[in-house]
Design a protein around this motif. Structure first.
Motif, PDB file in Angstrom:
ATOM      1  N   ARG A   1      -2.267 -12.138  17.690  1.00 10.30           N
ATOM      2  CA  ARG A   1      -0.906 -11.924  18.171  1.00 10.30           C
ATOM      3  C   ARG A   1      -0.150 -11.651  16.945  1.00 10.30           C
ATOM      4  O   ARG A   1      -0.214 -12.120  15.850  1.00 10.30           O
ATOM      5  N   ARG A   2       0.864 -10.417  17.181  1.00  8.66           N
ATOM      6  CA  ARG A   2       1.428 -10.077  16.090  1.00  8.66           C
ATOM      7  C   ARG A   2       3.067  -9.953  16.505  1.00  8.66           C
ATOM      8  O   ARG A   2       3.291  -9.268  17.426  1.00  8.66           O
ATOM      9  N   GLY A   3       4.119 -10.545  15.664  1.00  5.60           N
ATOM     10  CA  GLY A   3       5.504 -10.214  16.010  1.00  5.60           C
ATOM     11  C   GLY A   3       5.802  -9.282  14.606  1.00  5.60           C
ATOM     12  O   GLY A   3       5.509  -9.693  13.565  1.00  5.60           O
ATOM     13  N   ARG A   4       7.007  -8.638  15.195  1.00  6.52           N
ATOM     14  CA  ARG A   4       7.452  -7.730  14.315  1.00  6.52           C
ATOM     15  C   ARG A   4       8.726  -7.636  14.044  1.00  6.52           C
ATOM     16  O   ARG A   4       9.786  -7.670  15.194  1.00  6.52           O
ATOM     17  N   ILE A   5       9.530  -8.060  12.875  1.00 11.54           N
ATOM     18  CA  ILE A   5      10.832  -8.435  12.930  1.00 11.54           C
ATOM     19  C   ILE A   5      11.586  -6.915  12.887  1.00 11.54           C
ATOM     20  O   ILE A   5      11.057  -5.960  12.382  1.00 11.54           O
ATOM     21  N   ALA A   6      12.551  -6.815  13.563  1.00 13.14           N
ATOM     22  CA  ALA A   6      13.429  -5.485  14.032  1.00 13.14           C
ATOM     23  C   ALA A   6      14.428  -5.023  13.003  1.00 13.14           C
ATOM     24  O   ALA A   6      14.698  -4.056  12.652  1.00 13.14           O
ATOM     25  N   ALA A   7      14.856  -6.033  11.881  1.00 12.73           N
ATOM     26  CA  ALA A   7      15.676  -5.617  11.010  1.00 12.73           C
ATOM     27  C   ALA A   7      15.034  -6.075   9.568  1.00 12.73           C
ATOM     28  O   ALA A   7      14.070  -6.652   9.383  1.00 12.73           O
TER      29      ALA A   7
END
Length: 313
Positions: A15-21
């Motif tokens: 699982r990978r979450g990517r921060i948008a800013a």
């Protein structure tokens, strides 16, 4: 040339979450989320299968939906999947948070199930038969130290080359007792320092690892110089910058697959490193830990680009 490769180790939900800013610590950050199947062993297996090799995978998993998904993804990649299934357990998982530029902020690895891959599992008839068929065995440090030691002894007795994937600084030390049985160990600089017991530059780490019994290894440090060595040669390569960088997850596993693919073809260390770098750049440009577009044609084209702009020392 197609080779038979046996891979043992981690295959789990990634699982990978990517921060948008810009990342704000201690706060809720907007971003996106994706799930894939990963694990060091699984990524290497999938990449090698996509390069045309006959790959068998042996990895523990639970009797849950995540375990079924691992099996399905292995089949789609052309891997001969032979898992140990524990029906009452959950399949391991890796959860990572990435910054906007794709670099890792923090990760959590729930890998308790891999402790059940004990040395006695290597004595199963199916595993012994798979070893007998193999031209190369690849393992990762998700396996317990005693299992890695038993695997190293078995590979050495059979005269089969063994390659290792470090996984993390905390886990790479599981390889310490088996280093003399390993032909190639793939590490980043933090993992190599943990194994060597001292922080140093990649080229110095190679000098520290040889006396521990390791005959061949590759040490990376992000996009910086890469050190590689075998029993006769030490080499430093300054790779060109990767562009774009979509996700760093799996780049080291892709590099390992590219290097091993080239060495299996009988080529020397310099072209093997170039193809490894090429494979890692393909992975860096993909949102997937093991890029589905990877094949031999793409790897050769990318390797030609890398070779034209790579500095050796």
């Amino acid at each position: 040339m197609t080779k038979r490769i046996l891979v043992l180790g981690g295959a789990h939900l990634d699982r990978r979450g990517r921060i948008a800013a810009e990342t704000v610590a201690g706060a809720s950050n907007p971003g996106t989320w994706r799930e894939d199947v990963g694990g060091g062993a699984f990524n290497v297996a999938r990449n090698l299968a996509r390069l045309g090799h006959a790959v068998e995978l042996i990895a523990p998993r639970g009797g849950d939906a995540a375990g079924q998904r691992v099996s399905e993804e292995a089949s789609l990649a052309g891997i001969d999947d032979r898992p140990f299934v524990f029906l009452d357990r959950a399949t391991p998982s890796y959860t990572a948070i990435l910054e906007q530029d794709g670099n890792l902020v923090i990760a959590l690895a729930d890998m308790e199930l891999y402790r059940l891959f004990t040395p006695r599992r290597l004595r199963a008839r199916s595993v012994r038969e798979a070893m007998a068929r193999a031209d190369l065995i690849v393992c990762d440090a998700n396996l317990p130290a005693e299992t890695l030691s038993a695997l190293g002894a078995e590979a050495s007795a059979r005269g089969i080359a063994l390659a290792g994937i470090a996984i993390s600084p905390a886990k790479v030390i599981r390889f310490r007792k088996v280093l003399p049985d390993i032909a190639w160990l793939f590490m980043n600089s933090a993992e190599a320092a943990a194994l060597a017991g001292a922080a140093a530059s990649p080229d110095q780490l190679a000098d520290l690892l040889r006396p521990l019994g390791l005959s061949g290894g590759v040490v990376t440090k992000g996009g910086e110089d890469i050190a590689a060595f075998d029993s006769q040669t030490s080499l430093m390569i300054k790779p060109p910058p990767a562009s774009p960088v979509v996700d760093v997850t799996g780049a080291g596993d892709a590099l390992a697959a590219g290097v091993l693919d080239t060495l299996l073809a009988g080529e020397s260390l310099p072209p093997a490193l170039v193809r490894g770098i090429a494979a890692s750049h393909i992975a860096l440009a993909s949102p997937y830990a093991a890029p589905p577009e990877l094949d031999r044609s793409l790897l050769e084209r990318k390797a030609a680009e890398i070779a034209a702009s790579t500095a050796y020392s």
